[in-house]
Design a protein around this motif. Structure first.
Motif, PDB file in Angstrom:
ATOM      1  N   ALA A 298      56.885  25.960 160.498  1.00 57.72           N
ATOM      2  CA  ALA A 298      56.984  26.517 161.847  1.00 57.72           C
ATOM      3  C   ALA A 298      56.892  25.454 162.932  1.00 57.72           C
ATOM      4  O   ALA A 298      57.396  25.635 164.036  1.00 57.72           O
ATOM      5  CB  ALA A 298      55.886  27.559 162.053  1.00 57.72           C
ATOM      6  N   ALA A 299      56.248  24.326 162.625  1.00 58.49           N
ATOM      7  CA  ALA A 299      55.971  23.339 163.668  1.00 58.49           C
ATOM      8  C   ALA A 299      57.173  22.461 163.992  1.00 58.49           C
ATOM      9  O   ALA A 299      57.171  21.754 164.988  1.00 58.49           O
ATOM     10  CB  ALA A 299      54.801  22.460 163.243  1.00 58.49           C
ATOM     11  N   GLN A 300      58.209  22.482 163.157  1.00 63.86           N
ATOM     12  CA  GLN A 300      59.369  21.632 163.398  1.00 63.86           C
ATOM     13  C   GLN A 300      60.593  22.270 162.767  1.00 63.86           C
ATOM     14  O   GLN A 300      60.497  23.262 162.052  1.00 63.86           O
ATOM     15  CB  GLN A 300      59.139  20.242 162.799  1.00 63.86           C
ATOM     16  N   ASP A 301      61.739  21.718 163.058  1.00 68.83           N
ATOM     17  CA  ASP A 301      62.958  22.199 162.435  1.00 68.83           C
ATOM     18  C   ASP A 301      62.861  22.021 160.925  1.00 68.83           C
ATOM     19  O   ASP A 301      62.542  20.940 160.426  1.00 68.83           O
ATOM     20  CB  ASP A 301      64.145  21.407 162.990  1.00 68.83           C
ATOM     21  N   ALA A 302      63.149  23.097 160.174  1.00 67.99           N
ATOM     22  CA  ALA A 302      62.973  23.057 158.723  1.00 67.99           C
ATOM     23  C   ALA A 302      63.862  22.008 158.071  1.00 67.99           C
ATOM     24  O   ALA A 302      63.449  21.328 157.129  1.00 67.99           O
ATOM     25  CB  ALA A 302      63.254  24.434 158.128  1.00 67.99           C
ATOM     26  N   CYS A 303      65.091  21.862 158.560  1.00 69.46           N
ATOM     27  CA  CYS A 303      65.992  20.886 157.945  1.00 69.46           C
ATOM     28  C   CYS A 303      65.576  19.450 158.263  1.00 69.46           C
ATOM     29  O   CYS A 303      65.856  18.536 157.481  1.00 69.46           O
ATOM     30  CB  CYS A 303      67.433  21.153 158.359  1.00 69.46           C
ATOM     31  N   SER A 304      64.898  19.244 159.379  1.00 70.71           N
ATOM     32  CA  SER A 304      64.342  17.912 159.647  1.00 70.71           C
ATOM     33  C   SER A 304      63.255  17.592 158.630  1.00 70.71           C
ATOM     34  O   SER A 304      63.169  16.470 158.116  1.00 70.71           O
ATOM     35  CB  SER A 304      63.770  17.844 161.066  1.00 70.71           C
ATOM     36  N   ALA A 305      62.423  18.587 158.330  1.00 67.91           N
ATOM     37  CA  ALA A 305      61.374  18.404 157.325  1.00 67.91           C
ATOM     38  C   ALA A 305      61.981  18.166 155.947  1.00 67.91           C
ATOM     39  O   ALA A 305      61.540  17.285 155.198  1.00 67.91           O
ATOM     40  CB  ALA A 305      60.460  19.624 157.296  1.00 67.91           C
ATOM     41  N   ALA A 306      63.009  18.948 155.605  1.00 70.99           N
ATOM     42  CA  ALA A 306      63.647  18.803 154.297  1.00 70.99           C
ATOM     43  C   ALA A 306      64.327  17.443 154.173  1.00 70.99           C
ATOM     44  O   ALA A 306      64.263  16.795 153.123  1.00 70.99           O
ATOM     45  CB  ALA A 306      64.653  19.925 154.086  1.00 70.99           C
ATOM     46  N   ARG A 307      64.986  17.005 155.244  1.00 68.04           N
ATOM     47  CA  ARG A 307      65.632  15.685 155.222  1.00 68.04           C
ATOM     48  C   ARG A 307      64.598  14.579 155.049  1.00 68.04           C
ATOM     49  O   ARG A 307      64.824  13.615 154.312  1.00 68.04           O
ATOM     50  CB  ARG A 307      66.414  15.457 156.520  1.00 68.04           C
ATOM     51  N   LYS A 308      63.479  14.724 155.730  1.00 71.91           N
ATOM     52  CA  LYS A 308      62.430  13.704 155.653  1.00 71.91           C
ATOM     53  C   LYS A 308      61.914  13.576 154.219  1.00 71.91           C
ATOM     54  O   LYS A 308      61.735  12.464 153.697  1.00 71.91           O
ATOM     55  CB  LYS A 308      61.291  14.075 156.608  1.00 71.91           C
ATOM     56  N   LEU A 309      61.694  14.713 153.567  1.00 71.16           N
ATOM     57  CA  LEU A 309      61.211  14.677 152.186  1.00 71.16           C
ATOM     58  C   LEU A 309      62.316  14.220 151.237  1.00 71.16           C
ATOM     59  O   LEU A 309      62.065  13.427 150.319  1.00 71.16           O
ATOM     60  CB  LEU A 309      60.696  16.057 151.779  1.00 71.16           C
ATOM     61  N   ALA A 310      63.537  14.692 151.447  1.00 71.07           N
ATOM     62  CA  ALA A 310      64.646  14.288 150.584  1.00 71.07           C
ATOM     63  C   ALA A 310      64.885  12.782 150.654  1.00 71.07           C
ATOM     64  O   ALA A 310      65.241  12.150 149.650  1.00 71.07           O
ATOM     65  CB  ALA A 310      65.914  15.041 150.968  1.00 71.07           C
ATOM     66  N   ASN A 311      64.681  12.197 151.823  1.00 70.51           N
ATOM     67  CA  ASN A 311      64.866  10.751 151.968  1.00 70.51           C
ATOM     68  C   ASN A 311      63.939   9.985 151.029  1.00 70.51           C
ATOM     69  O   ASN A 311      64.322   8.961 150.450  1.00 70.51           O
ATOM     70  CB  ASN A 311      64.608  10.338 153.415  1.00 70.51           C
ATOM     71  N   VAL A 312      62.728  10.492 150.858  1.00 68.97           N
ATOM     72  CA  VAL A 312      61.776   9.868 149.930  1.00 68.97           C
ATOM     73  C   VAL A 312      62.187  10.136 148.484  1.00 68.97           C
ATOM     74  O   VAL A 312      62.244   9.228 147.649  1.00 68.97           O
ATOM     75  CB  VAL A 312      60.349  10.402 150.186  1.00 68.97           C
ATOM     76  N   VAL A 313      62.485  11.396 148.195  1.00 68.09           N
ATOM     77  CA  VAL A 313      62.803  11.789 146.814  1.00 68.09           C
ATOM     78  C   VAL A 313      64.067  11.108 146.323  1.00 68.09           C
ATOM     79  O   VAL A 313      64.106  10.549 145.216  1.00 68.09           O
ATOM     80  CB  VAL A 313      62.947  13.321 146.719  1.00 68.09           C
ATOM     81  N   TRP A 314      65.124  11.132 147.137  1.00 70.37           N
ATOM     82  CA  TRP A 314      66.408  10.567 146.703  1.00 70.37           C
ATOM     83  C   TRP A 314      66.273   9.090 146.332  1.00 70.37           C
ATOM     84  O   TRP A 314      66.900   8.628 145.385  1.00 70.37           O
ATOM     85  CB  TRP A 314      67.445  10.703 147.797  1.00 70.37           C
ATOM     86  N   GLN A 315      65.459   8.361 147.086  1.00 76.32           N
ATOM     87  CA  GLN A 315      65.331   6.924 146.826  1.00 76.32           C
ATOM     88  C   GLN A 315      64.585   6.627 145.524  1.00 76.32           C
ATOM     89  O   GLN A 315      64.648   5.504 145.015  1.00 76.32           O
ATOM     90  CB  GLN A 315      64.629   6.242 148.002  1.00 76.32           C
ATOM     91  N   SER A 316      63.907   7.625 144.976  1.00 70.48           N
ATOM     92  CA  SER A 316      63.193   7.421 143.709  1.00 70.48           C
ATOM     93  C   SER A 316      64.051   7.772 142.496  1.00 70.48           C
ATOM     94  O   SER A 316      63.644   7.523 141.358  1.00 70.48           O
ATOM     95  CB  SER A 316      61.924   8.287 143.685  1.00 70.48           C
ATOM     96  N   LEU A 317      65.239   8.339 142.727  1.00 72.73           N
ATOM     97  CA  LEU A 317      66.053   8.855 141.628  1.00 72.73           C
ATOM     98  C   LEU A 317      66.943   7.778 141.016  1.00 72.73           C
ATOM     99  O   LEU A 317      67.347   6.830 141.692  1.00 72.73           O
ATOM    100  CB  LEU A 317      66.926  10.010 142.131  1.00 72.73           C
ATOM    101  N   PRO A 318      67.289   7.932 139.738  1.00 71.78           N
ATOM    102  CA  PRO A 318      68.211   6.981 139.103  1.00 71.78           C
ATOM    103  C   PRO A 318      69.606   7.090 139.703  1.00 71.78           C
ATOM    104  O   PRO A 318      69.991   8.135 140.239  1.00 71.78           O
ATOM    105  CB  PRO A 318      68.207   7.414 137.633  1.00 71.78           C
TER     106      PRO A 318
END
Length: 320
Positions: A298-318
């Motif tokens: 609720a505190a921020q745009d959901a897709c901004s939050a998802a992008r922020k987390l995906a940026n971390v996750v994607w960089q850890s993937l093979p």
């Protein structure tokens, strides 16, 4: 007892098995029945490589009148199209495994059947209006979910189909047969533990609040927070799906060096996906997909939050 006597004794026992159940006995010695608890770990070993389609074969007719018409593998389950003897068809999902300590089912099951070696089958009629769900529970508090769904089918038919499949899985488990395995390439998402793709601090930064990781048996997904209450949470999941070309109408972006697709699921929620390699012979025609889903942000745009987390996750993937 002579040879003929032994034959007569064995035939008599077979008749008793059909009528009332009997352990074969030779010369008066009854075969011992194994009553030791049968854990999921004993049965499956490595939870991350289970081929859930390995329980039954296409066209299998030994499921008390339920026939398997088609199958599709995923990392965490097997999707079957089945038909019973009355011509009722349904989609049946076998999987996924879950730790019962994380269960958030709101009420007691509609039916519980206890079986030998500590196994139990629970039936839930109303988790989904168009589905019936059975859980095969092991004595080490691991459960395997079996679900039948079909909009046009009666609940009674769905529960009958799910019950037959669940009991077929139970019999397979008790048989001691070896587990069919999926074999992953070294750079497959299948070898990645989803809970290692982001630290709790990264998730908290994305969601705006701290969220504890809930670690499933397989490692193919990870949940931070809870989905049964209205509070921020996130899921990282690996799956085998159609190409992301199916999402052509959604927003595209490059996140963490990977081509990605964003989809607003509902207010306060957002899904981000990226595509990897072909699933090959595991599930022909599909590709490996990584997804990040956040909700109740609720505190921020959901897709901004998802992008922020995906940026971390994607960089850890093979890659590759």
């Amino acid at each position: 007892m002579g040879p003929l006597g032994r034959v007569r004794s064995f035939v008599a026992c077979l008749v008793a098995v059909v009528v009332a159940g009997c352990s074969p006995a030779f010369d008066g010695v009854r075969e011992p029945v194994d009553t030791t608890p049968l854990t999921a770990k004993q049965v499956f070993g490595d939870f991350s490589t289970i081929d859930y389609c390995g329980f039954f074969e296409l066209g299998h007719s030994g499921l008390d009148g339920v026939r398997v018409l088609d199958e599709r593998r995923d990392f965490d389950d097997c999707q079957l199209r089945v038909e019973n003897s009355a011509g009722v068809s349904a989609d049946v999902s076998i999987g996924e495994l879950a730790d019962e300590s994380d269960s958030v089912l709101p009420r007691e099951p509609d039916e519980t059947v206890n079986h030998s070696r500590g196994l139990r089958i629970d039936r839930y009629d109303d988790i989904d209006p168009a589905a019936c769900v059975h859980f095969l529970l092991f004595p080490d508090d691991i459960s395997l979910q079996i679900t039948a769904s079909e909009e046009a089918a009666a609940k009674e038919d769905l529960c009958s189909i799910t019950g037959v499949v669940a009991d077929g899985v139970r019999r397979w488990v008790e048989s001691g047969r070896p587990v069919t395995r999926m074999e992953f390439e070294p750079n497959s998402f299948g070898v990645v533990d989803a809970c290692t793709t982001a630290a709790e601090e990264d998730v908290a930064t994305a969601l705006g609040v701290a969220a504890e990781a809930r670690v499933p048996p397989s490692g193919h997904w990870c949940l931070w927070g809870r989905f049964d209450v209205q509070e921020p949470s996130a899921i990282v999941k690996f799956s085998l799906e159609d190409s992301l070309q199916e999402y052509a109408d959604d927003r595209s972006a490059v996140i963490g060096g990977r081509d990605s697709v964003l989809r607003v699921e509902e207010p306060g929620s957002c899904l981000v996906l990226t595509q990897h390699m072909s699933a090959g012979q595991i599930a022909p025609g599909t590709v490996e997909i990584a997804s990040v889903f956040v909700r109740e942000v609720a505190a921020q745009d959901a897709c901004s939050a998802a992008r922020k987390l995906a940026n971390v996750v994607w960089q850890s993937l093979p890659t590759g």
